[in-house]
Enzyme design. Structure first.
Site, short mmCIF file in Angstrom:
data_model
loop_
_atom_site.label_atom_id
_atom_site.label_comp_id
_atom_site.label_asym_id
_atom_site.label_seq_id
_atom_site.Cartn_x
_atom_site.Cartn_y
_atom_site.Cartn_z
N SER A 73 0.79 -1.23 0.00
CA SER A 73 0.00 0.00 0.00
C SER A 73 0.83 1.28 0.00
CB SER A 73 -0.96 0.01 1.19
OG SER A 73 -2.06 -0.83 0.95
N LYS A 103 0.16 3.65 -2.89
CA LYS A 103 -0.89 4.68 -2.89
C LYS A 103 -0.31 6.09 -2.88
CE LYS A 103 -4.57 1.95 -0.64
NZ LYS A 103 -3.91 0.67 -0.45
N SER A 127 -5.95 3.73 4.08
CA SER A 127 -5.45 2.78 3.08
C SER A 127 -6.60 2.17 2.29
CB SER A 127 -4.61 1.67 3.75
OG SER A 127 -3.71 1.11 2.82
N LYS A 132 3.27 6.21 5.35
CA LYS A 132 2.29 5.29 4.77
C LYS A 132 2.79 3.88 4.95
CE LYS A 132 -1.35 3.90 2.70
NZ LYS A 132 -1.29 2.71 3.56
#
Length: 480
Positions: free
Chosen positions: A65, A68, A300, A411
């Protein structure tokens, strides 16, 4: 004793690395991780032109993720922070159409409001057919490399042009005294859920190696089997819609009936026939893109990431959006606007959910540095979760201590065998002063008892890595 020695050795290595040019770390840096784990670690003070620590086993890593962040950058560059998804209701002599654009946040309430406006303007009868236009996207609704065993759960819901309520169905399962289970599904969901799962004790479940299993069919029928440990309260369930067209057709029929609207034709999938000009009856606009991206990064959200990716493909190539043209658009947008090349990266979705994604450590370093340099214009850093305080980092075990909580914006990204983190360490004023990347993959520790109080190796590793990262003594030595 062994753990303490390794922890001290890791901190020592990181401290030393922050004071010298980029280095290739020794094996001692990964002693806290299981044998066979591959790592990519990078630390760069923002006052320096080059990283002070580079340690990597191999060139490419699955970003999970953390991808992203790349998707967010491309979206802001191409679509702009004020972009909104639009769902339009149009009518003509040939029929009526709901034209979907892939809005990942469209709710049943939003669709009800559109149909209510139709009823208020044109009466309770719809002559002809009602078309559900999904032509904004084409191709697969799930990317190549999404594992089959997670397609039934909501975090891997299909990315369709016609999304409704996150393409997610909420239910619950109860254990019963007779050893059976039962499932409750709210009536407004047009799906079928059955169960023959057994209710057993925790000891029995463990001894039989029996887990709760889900079989999801393309007719939006779900069946639960296997075992569920006895529990006093129901266990929440979230099922991903499997057939978005069938699901939406059934939901629209139910909403028409609820609103007292009579459809004299049928609900069809496709575009309104073009033999007569159409006029707009109503329109729904999503929240601005900046707000959607904030949710995407903090929570997320895979559906937002992948519908944004397909939208980029649609806008950039002037054709229906797909995973294929969307990921290519991300590469071309970022290169043309920033000069950062992702041509050697393997991208097959925008969420990072696919196991097929691969990217270089230094490519992500360049992305982070660009975001920092252009934060006044892009505003991405404020969208990142804060360690121990918000989003996916609020309850992360390695970020709960006082000396780490509130000192990192980052993140996270997790897949089977992969534990990633990338972002920024913050100074005493809450401003970013160091960028970092932590990629750990092929991580397969020895299984431990779920009731054990012992911390997992990845948690111990992260604790020491983050403590070294934000140590104030190191930061005072960041000047090149």
């Amino acid at each position: 004793m062994y753990f303490s020695h390794c922890a001290r050795r890791l901190v020592s290595l990181l401290c030393a690395s922050l004071l010298m040019p980029a280095v290739m770390a020794t094996p001692a840096a990964t002693d806290l991780l299981p044998s066979g784990a591959r790592t990519g670690l990078l630390i760069q003070p923002l006052s320096a032109s080059q990283p002070r620590l580079v340690q990597q086993t191999g060139d490419y890593f699955p970003p999970a993720s953390t991808l992203k962040v790349v998707t967010a950058l491309a979206a802001l560059l191409e679509l702009g922070a004020d972009f909104r998804f639009e769902t339009e209701l149009r009518s003509s002599r040939a029929g009526t159409a709901v034209i979907f654009s892939g809005d990942p946040t469209l709710s049943s309430e939003d669709l009800t409001q559109l149909l209510t406006q139709l009823r208020d303007k044109q009466g309770k009868d719809i002559d002809g057919d009602l078309w559900l236009d999904n032509s904004a996207f084409n191709g697969y609704e799930r990317a190549v490399g999404w594992p089959w065993d997670i397609t039934g759960v909501c975090y891997s819901a299909p990315a369709s042009a016609m999304n409704l309520d996150g393409n997610c169905i909420q239910a619950s399962i109860y254990t019963q005294a007779d050893g059976a289970t039962r499932v409750f599904v709210p009536k407004h969901y047009p799906v079928q859920v059955t169960t023959n799962a057994r209710s057993v004790s925790k000891v029995q479940q463990k001894s039989e190696h029996c887990d709760l299993e889900l079989n999801a069919g393309m007719d939006n029928a779900y069946h639960l089997s296997g075992c569920l440990a006895q529990r006093k309260q129901p266990m929440p369930l979230k099922f991903a819609v499997q057939n978005t067209e069938l699901y939406l057709k059934r939901r629209v029929y139910a909403l028409l009936n609820q609103l007292g609207i009579t459809l004299h034709g049928e609900i069809r999938i496709g575009s309104l026939p073009q033999d007569a000009p159409s006029q707009q009856v109503a329109i729904h606009r999503s929240a601005p893109l900046a707000e959607l991206l904030d949710k995407m990064l903090k929570k997320s959200d895979n559906l937002i990431a992948d519908t944004v990716t397909k939208t980029l493909g649609r806008r950039f190539f002037l054709q229906p959006g797909s995973f294929s043209n969307g990921t290519e658009a991300i590469k071309q947008i970022i290169f043309s606007r920033t000069g950062i090349s992702l041509q050697d990266a393997q991208l097959v979705d925008g969420s990072g959910l696919s196991r097929n994604n691969r990217i270089r450590l230094d490519t992500m370093r360049q992305i982070l540095h660009y975001l920092w340099q252009n934060d006044a214009k892009l505003g991405v850093l404020a969208m990142l979760p804060v360690a121990g305080e918000s989003g996916t980092l609020k309850y992360r075990r390695s970020m709960r201590s006082d000396n780490i909580r509130g000192h990192i914006r980052a993140k996270s990204g997790s897949l089977y065998g992969t534990y990633n983190m990338m972002g920024f360490a913050l100074d005493d004023k809450g401003q970013p002063d160091t960028l970092f990347i932590q990629y750990v993959t092929d991580y397969f520790p020895n299984q431990r008892d779920s009731d054990s109080a012992e911390e997992a190796p990845i948690t111990r590793f992260e604790n020491e890595f983050y403590r070294a990262l934000i140590n104030s003594e190191h930061k005072t030595s960041n000047a090149p």
